[in-house]
Design an enzyme around this catalytic site. Sequence first.
Site, PDB file in Angstrom:
ATOM      1  CE1 TYR A 114      -3.835   2.278   0.359  1.00  0.00           C
ATOM      2  CE2 TYR A 114      -2.758   3.134   2.321  1.00  0.00           C
ATOM      3  CZ  TYR A 114      -3.743   3.222   1.369  1.00  0.00           C
ATOM      4  OH  TYR A 114      -4.650   4.258   1.411  1.00  0.00           O
TER       5      TYR A 114
ATOM      6  NE  ARG B  31     -10.078   2.362   7.292  1.00  0.00           N
ATOM      7  CZ  ARG B  31     -10.447   2.946   6.153  1.00  0.00           C
ATOM      8  NH1 ARG B  31      -9.722   3.944   5.663  1.00  0.00           N
ATOM      9  NH2 ARG B  31     -11.528   2.552   5.519  1.00  0.00           N
TER      10      ARG B  31
ATOM     11  CE1 TYR C 105      -3.799  -5.564  17.632  1.00  0.00           C
ATOM     12  CE2 TYR C 105      -5.273  -3.693  17.300  1.00  0.00           C
ATOM     13  CZ  TYR C 105      -5.026  -5.056  17.246  1.00  0.00           C
ATOM     14  OH  TYR C 105      -6.016  -5.918  16.820  1.00  0.00           O
TER      15      TYR C 105
ATOM     16  CE  LYS D 269       3.105   6.099  27.444  1.00  0.00           C
ATOM     17  NZ  LYS D 269       4.375   6.217  28.209  1.00  0.00           N
TER      18      LYS D 269
ATOM     19  CE  LYS E 116       6.281  11.781  18.491  1.00  0.00           C
ATOM     20  NZ  LYS E 116       5.315  12.434  19.356  1.00  0.00           N
ATOM     21  NE  ARG E 117       1.544   8.925   9.290  1.00  0.00           N
ATOM     22  CZ  ARG E 117       1.258   7.722   8.780  1.00  0.00           C
ATOM     23  NH1 ARG E 117       0.061   7.474   8.343  1.00  0.00           N
ATOM     24  NH2 ARG E 117       2.169   6.790   8.714  1.00  0.00           N
TER      25      ARG E 117
END
Length: 444
Positions: A266, A307, A325, A329, A395-396
Amino acid sequence: MASELTYRGGAASPSAGAAGAGEYSSAKPASSKPLAWLPRAARYAAAEHRPLFALVGMLFAAALFCLAAPSGSGSGTAAPYSSSGRAAAVSGALTRFSVDPAAHNPGRQFVAGKVPLGLKRKGLRVLVTGGAGFVGSHLVDRLVARGDSVIVVDNLFTGRKENVMHHFGNPNFEMIRHDVVEPILLEVDQIYHLACPASPVHYKYNPVKTIKTNVVGTLNMLGLAKRIGARFLLTSTSEVYGDPLQHPQVETYWGNVNPIGVRSCYDEGKRTAETLTMDYHRGANLEVRIARIFNTYGPRMCIDDGRVVSNFVAQALRKEPLTVYGDGKQTRSFQYVSDLVEGLMRLMEGDHIGPFNLGNPGEFTMLELAKVVQDTIDPNARIEFRENTQDDPHKRKPDITKAKEQLGWEPKIALRDGLPLMVTDFRKRIFGDQDNAATATEGQ
């Protein structure tokens, strides 16, 4: 005795003067000849080749008519049966056979995005690949409501007919069950290319098919856009940044992606799709747009797609533990689907190529998200920790400065406002299915 043959020339035969007065002669006085004023060659043509002469005359008249038509069409007040009126009618009729694409499709004049979204305008013909999916179906709703003619192409791997069934019977809507890996020929003005499974559960199910969809499917849609002169929008993903070393992520960041990991079908597939899109833009002068979509939620999401938002909502409604999961954090940002659709349409109608980050800069840890779900659905919902998945980004968060400045776009709906709308949809679908199953069992 004089010869019976007569001389057909312009002067009398030499033997005519010697013949007797009562003898017949075909010679006539010069003054009685028709067309005596024409040269001899013209008289011959007129006398012996009348059809040819008539044809030449018609061609000459047609040439004069064509030369006179442009000058006659300039008058806007000519009478209905005047020569200028006829010329204007002929000019209008010939326009149908023009090779200019704008003559065949006047709606294309709006493709450049000169008309603001809120104003009434002539509808466009729009193709939405993956239009029966979660985001695609909401986009279709907006396009149909705007007055466009929409064609949905979807193989229904993750899409659902129910998402667009309310448009069945609308003459401005059409659905084609088709896989974009195979070519298709259509005539449209714009192409929104959304086709590809977007959740880890679905794109890991068949990774080869996923990368074929991203590469071959994108090639097919770019080729279609090139042939018909359509504007093309690629929905890419925040996954092109991989597990980012830069936070928040800006569009100029090239990412940190594992090219051989379980998610690379993906991640790298979308990165290749972006490459192909820009190569068509540079090499074929194709009008393209690129959107990098961050986490999105809302009604019509697949209930068990893996998701995090859909997982938490479905688990809380079913009275199951919320599975977190890792240590919980990890951070994500969540935008409501209507905000994303608005961003996609602004990008398509605007003058900028991108790529553009389309997401909500509000950042939540997984534990914070679980708390919001508890507050919205079930305060007593338990949280269960599990081992983290491979290549899961830590992080996103998008930097949307570029979208704000160039598109005038930013998300409006906060997570605590949008989540209840999604819960209502999930509750109806989960318990509606269970109620139907219970009713069927009782009927037996």
